[in-house]
Design an enzyme around this catalytic site. Sequence first.
Site, mmCIF file in Angstrom:
data_model
loop_
_atom_site.group_PDB
_atom_site.id
_atom_site.type_symbol
_atom_site.label_atom_id
_atom_site.label_comp_id
_atom_site.label_asym_id
_atom_site.label_seq_id
_atom_site.Cartn_x
_atom_site.Cartn_y
_atom_site.Cartn_z
ATOM 1 N N ASP A 1 0.234 -21.246 -14.154
ATOM 2 C CA ASP A 1 1.132 -20.386 -13.394
ATOM 3 C C ASP A 1 2.623 -20.716 -13.531
ATOM 4 O OD1 ASP A 1 1.060 -22.749 -11.853
ATOM 5 O OD2 ASP A 1 1.819 -21.629 -10.152
ATOM 6 N N CYS B 1 0.851 -1.188 0.000
ATOM 7 C CA CYS B 1 0.000 0.000 0.000
ATOM 8 C C CYS B 1 0.888 1.240 0.000
ATOM 9 C CB CYS B 1 -0.932 0.022 1.202
ATOM 10 S SG CYS B 1 -0.081 0.257 2.759
ATOM 11 N N ASP C 1 4.144 -24.072 -17.719
ATOM 12 C CA ASP C 1 2.941 -23.645 -18.434
ATOM 13 C C ASP C 1 3.240 -22.551 -19.449
ATOM 14 O OD1 ASP C 1 1.365 -25.291 -16.853
ATOM 15 O OD2 ASP C 1 1.190 -23.762 -15.304
ATOM 16 N N ASP D 1 -4.377 -25.548 -15.279
ATOM 17 C CA ASP D 1 -3.228 -26.283 -14.773
ATOM 18 C C ASP D 1 -3.604 -26.704 -13.354
ATOM 19 O OD1 ASP D 1 -0.468 -27.066 -14.363
ATOM 20 O OD2 ASP D 1 -0.295 -25.263 -13.166
ATOM 21 N N CYS E 1 3.862 1.790 2.364
ATOM 22 C CA CYS E 1 5.136 1.139 2.043
ATOM 23 C C CYS E 1 6.042 2.118 1.293
ATOM 24 C CB CYS E 1 4.904 -0.084 1.166
ATOM 25 S SG CYS E 1 4.010 -1.383 1.969
#
Lengths: 66, 824
Positions: B708, B113, B712, B522, B116
Amino acid sequence: MEILPYLLGLTVFFFFGAIGFFLWNVNNGQYDDLESPAHKILFDDDDDMIPDDSKIKKPADKSDNP
Amino acid sequence: MNSTDVPDNHCYHCLLVIPDHLDLTVIIDEKPRAMCCPGCAAVAQTIIDSGLDNYYRHRTINELPTSANARNSSALIPEELALYNSEKLQQSFVTLSAKGTKEATLVIEGITCAACIWLLEHHLQKQPGVASFSVNMTNHRAQISWDEAQIPLSQILSEIHDIGYLAHPYRPDIEEQLLAKEHKRAMRRLGIAGVGMMQVTTLAIALYFGAFSGIEDDIKNNLRWISLIVCTPIVFYAARPFFQAALRDFKTRHLSMDVPVSIAIGAAYIASTWATIFASGEVYFDSVAMFTFFLLFGRYLEMQARHRTGRAGNALQNLLPEAATKILTKDGQSSEQLVAASDLSVGDTVLVKPGQTIPADGIITQGYSSIDESALTGEYLPQRRNLDDNVIGGTINVENPLHIQITKIGAQTQLSAIVRLLERASEEKPAVAKIADSIANYFVAFVLLSALVVSISWYFIDPEQAFWVTLSVLVVTCPCALSLATPTALTTATGTLRQHGFLITRSHVLENLSVTTDIVFDKTGTLTQGNLSIEQTITEFEKSEVLTIAAALEANSEHPIAQAFKPYLQSSASNLEVTLGQGIQGEFQGKIYRIGKAAYASQILTQAAPCPPDDQSHWLLLCDNQQIMAWFSIDDTLRPDSKFCIDYLNKANINVHMLTGDSSSSAETLAEQLGITNVCKGASPADKISYITDLQKDNQRKVVMVGDGINDLPVLAGAQTSIAMGSASDLAKTHADAVLTKGELAVIVTSLTLAKKTKRIIKQNIGWAIGYNFTALPLAAFGLIPPWAAAIGMSLSSLIVVTNALRLSSKKAQASTQQTTQNA
């Protein structure tokens, strides 16, 4: 109405001024992050800039300075 | 939720659940706050000591993290950071400024956010030697300039590390640099056209008033000359892409909207300039400026939709470590030396410690361990590797230190082979026909033809009127609304979906989603969370008691299985002995226990090895030297919304497929559980591609791939539409058409519904735009519409199109989506 040509000249001057300023902004990355400046203004990190006598006292300070 | 609302059993810094036995606190805001680990405590203490405790007041907490992987575990250790001080490594990402300071761009991980950003900027700007430091919240990149004499780069990186973030150098790829340049150029064009349009229309109003109520000739000429001056940069700079595209179209003999647009802008500008210089006829500078601005605005919106990538760059390099420990043997003495991974050559021997990534393909020359290959193969359990076995660069060493002799580097490695497969797949990606483009093609031909007919007929009727009537025809029929119809709808829908955690990076995604017939998932990391957890516990004892014992035995292990026991950890066992790939023996509260494979654990029993309860899943046995204590089944945790998502897709008559590299039986169990009928397991990256290509051969099918891992990658690139999970590697995200940023599968359902709605709105918009143009055309052709009215009419019709598109972001759409996610 003699002033009209001068005013129109001024328009052109402002036009190129505005464009120059805008180009400077874009090249300088002013539009790169449009998100965080909106949040930054809400952070109260100006403690050191507030004079001591006008600071709002925290509840914890009350015991020290009744 | 604000900072004071951290629940009692959660870490005040990272918000993870605190293990039961731990009592670590840091004083923040005059109160002791509980911490979950020494790491968080150290980070919090650094933040407090730097006087940046405001961070805890400013931060926004949206949700509590559940997984222990919230922070990347591949953090660089300080000695590796020192490598970044070498000139050679810095060459690729550091530039020297005129003032003698060094400048670089860093990618910062762990930003959640705006607080940070505040924390990072304040902490870094305090460091002596740092000239400037600013973080971009949109792409999480930091611009830094520093004085090398005062502070080395490694120091800066470790300062960032100290307050709980990960920084690594950012090396943009060429494509991304081009995109950034294109974006800035488009912004400059739009700005100049916008400012110019305002000026020219102001002047035009004076001219129109003059035309009605009389105006002195020299004032009129003055106004015209100023308009000409202001309009010139618009035509020559802002409108340049239209002319360039039109020129290209002429060369390739293909009609696009740019042709009539260029003719209208060019002809109007030349005629107006002519009229200004010779002080006769009419000027149309206002129409030229307005027209250019609205068209550029539409193009800009379309480009925004295309460019929203959200990638972190550094595609391939992020998978391989920056540094490696090379083993040098000289006169029989061996020594270790830290070198840049790019400097390794074939034949070198490197040391890979547990938890480190293997820098290149090689053979194990000393030691044995298990290797986590899940990213490359999809196998969810680490694979055992012995002496003389091959290992692949980019995989992670789990248990023991290994000496590896490098056999392949650079382009020869398996990782590069996957990347090549990926490049080929993206080249062969089936093209998607765009409705708007094909319509526009015919429309443009029609407009040009009618403009020609109109100008010829008017030339015979009244040559003086012929020019402005033709101009009106070109302007009024300008496919401006038509060209805005699709991009505005796409941009709004893209923005709405982005808020829900569905980031679209290619323009065809929404169009494809609206006609999807097949979705391929996947398994590991997509339908499941990709980290192991305890599914079942079978015991005759108290459940919490056996879990405590198991957790104590697994306490010091780096193995993924051990992570599943972490939540039950109270204290660790002593005298631990690890048998690789088998299990662990240890002493806990005065008794000897074993946990691991049935054959191994039962060795300390007097009886023979017992059989696991079933062979559907992976069973672990816990026993002491007298009896069997418990069976634990370990499995990859299903994502909470997988079931909801698959159920919806099944109900919507969309074929669901599961494609996984995992060859264990858990794939079938999972498919059965979720109701997926088409399963293909044990598939290599090449198998996955051929599966998808076979599906795509049938033109009736529109395939979406969700995945992911690195394995893949090629299939993501080859599918008509691909979606990557938010936790996927950068490389996978770069090559996917969309990213599920929050990792919620339920959002796929939202995007499918919104895609259908978007298509409907695009059709309405195109219908309106064409309808308007066909009504306006005859009016303009009969000379009933002057060019200025044509420009206003065109703007109004565009406005209607934009307003219609904005319906896609209405509160109603959001409310219905929230409901879908809640149901999940």
